[in-house]
Scaffold this active site. Structure first.
Site, PDB file in Angstrom:
ATOM      1  N   PRO A   2      -0.010   2.161   6.608  1.00 19.89           N
ATOM      2  CA  PRO A   2       0.238   3.338   7.457  1.00 19.89           C
ATOM      3  C   PRO A   2      -1.015   4.205   7.549  1.00 19.89           C
ATOM      4  CG  PRO A   2       1.941   3.104   5.779  1.00 19.89           C
ATOM      5  CD  PRO A   2       0.866   2.120   5.450  1.00 19.89           C
ATOM      6  N   GLU A   3      -1.374   4.588   8.766  1.00 24.91           N
ATOM      7  CA  GLU A   3      -2.507   5.486   8.988  1.00 24.91           C
ATOM      8  C   GLU A   3      -1.952   6.852   9.378  1.00 24.91           C
ATOM      9  OE1 GLU A   3      -5.561   3.654  11.431  1.00 24.91           O
ATOM     10  OE2 GLU A   3      -4.846   1.664  10.916  1.00 24.91           O
ATOM     11  N   HIS A  98      13.516  -2.911  -4.512  1.00 26.16           N
ATOM     12  CA  HIS A  98      12.178  -2.336  -4.380  1.00 26.16           C
ATOM     13  C   HIS A  98      12.180  -0.821  -4.225  1.00 26.16           C
ATOM     14  CE1 HIS A  98      10.798  -6.413  -4.129  1.00 26.16           C
ATOM     15  NE2 HIS A  98      11.398  -6.620  -2.975  1.00 26.16           N
ATOM     16  N   ARG A 117       5.600  -3.991  -1.858  1.00 24.41           N
ATOM     17  CA  ARG A 117       4.296  -4.457  -2.350  1.00 24.41           C
ATOM     18  C   ARG A 117       3.669  -3.515  -3.367  1.00 24.41           C
ATOM     19  NH1 ARG A 117       0.926  -6.533   2.707  1.00 24.41           N
ATOM     20  NH2 ARG A 117      -0.380  -7.356   1.037  1.00 24.41           N
TER      21      ARG A 117
END
Ligand SMILES: [Zn+2]
Length: 287
Positions: A2-3, A98, A117
């Site tokens: 994500p930016e 997660h 992740r």
């Protein structure tokens, strides 16, 4: 990853959720988060009893202010890593696989961070400490601040011998840009992504400043770019992937001139550019 526009979408979603009741429970998985382990301790316990305030953003980080049980100004910093998602759930809903953080509020809702992740990071603490120490304290200026200019970009990046695309990813030079928006901005500015930053003329920096603001604003309006993982707070994908001009489109026709876009890899990250609109200057660097 994500930016800025994706994190801004998450920030707006958290604002819309209106979480205002005090924190009454805190659950954290046993797993470390990869970016966050380089910071000081997560210190999440300080949020117990704290009341949430404004949800802000710096670069690619959510920066959420809290008021401690003793009225001290506190904050929570969240980095979404590669695949992190923030959501708001009813506390009785089962946690999905997660889930790494569940911050419970007295109104029966929970902020949940789900990150398969585990590249992200969490840090809480006194507000002043958070603002002046890594990761927030070392960030460069915000690209959407009104004082972003070619002059400012040149002052921060103009001495770099790195390719301009790579230099733009340096969060200490300018915050919030990642590979996708850097590649898009360089196309709009007509700058070859692999030219050394120090070789750019002033006019190129001016074009780049305008282009950066343009691609980030478009990304925010589109609710972010979802290539794979990104979802906003209510689980929706972004729409900006449909409006990318060159990123991920090597081999396709340039939207401006029709020439085939070319791919490149630099610093382990791939991008694309138009060999006609973003020609590499032929002259050697004059010293
Ligand atoms: Zn072109």
């Amino acid at each position: 990853m994500p930016e800025l526009p994706e994190v801004e979408s998450v920030r707006r979603g958290l604002v819309a959720a209106k979480l205002q009741a005090p924190v009454c429970s805190l659950w954290r998985s046993a797993f470390k988060l990869r970016i966050g382990k380089h910071w000081e301790s997560e210190n999440l316990e300080c949020l117990r009893g704290a009341t949430p305030g404004a949800v802000g953003r710096r670069g690619k980080y959510i920066v959420w202010s809290f008021r401690g049980a003793d009225d001290a100004p506190l904050g929570l910093v969240i980095h979404l890593g590669m695949s992190g998602r923030c959501g708001v759930a009813i506390a009785s809903q089962p946690r999905v696989l997660h889930t790494h953080l569940a911050l419970g509020f007295a109104d029966g809702r929970e902020l949940r961070l789900v990150d398969p992740r585990r590249f992200g990071g969490l840090r809480a603490g006194p507000w002043e400490t958070l603002m002046t120490s890594p990761p927030i304290g070392e960030l460069g200026p915000e690209p959407l601040d009104p004082d972003l200019s070619g002059e400012l970009l040149q002052a921060r990046l103009g001495a770099s011998a790195r390719p301009i695309r790579d230099a733009l990813l340096d969060q200490e030079a300018i915050a919030g840009l990642g590979n996708i928006y850097a590649v898009e901005a360089l196309f709009l500015a007509g700058i070859h992504p692999q030219i050394e930053a120090r070789r750019l003329h002033r006019s190129a920096w001016d074009r780049l400043a305008v282009a950066i603001v343009g691609v980030l604003r478009q990304g925010i309006e589109n609710g972010g770019t979802t290539l794979k993982d990104f979802r906003n707070v209510i689980g929706e994908v972004g729409r900006n992937q449909d409006d990318l001009r060159v990123y991920g489109r090597a081999g396709e026709a340039c939207p401006r001139c029709g020439e085939a876009l070319r791919g490149f890899v630099s610093g382990g990250r791939s991008g694309a550019f138009c060999p006609r609109d973003q020609a590499r200057p032929r002259t050697r660097l004059l010293r």
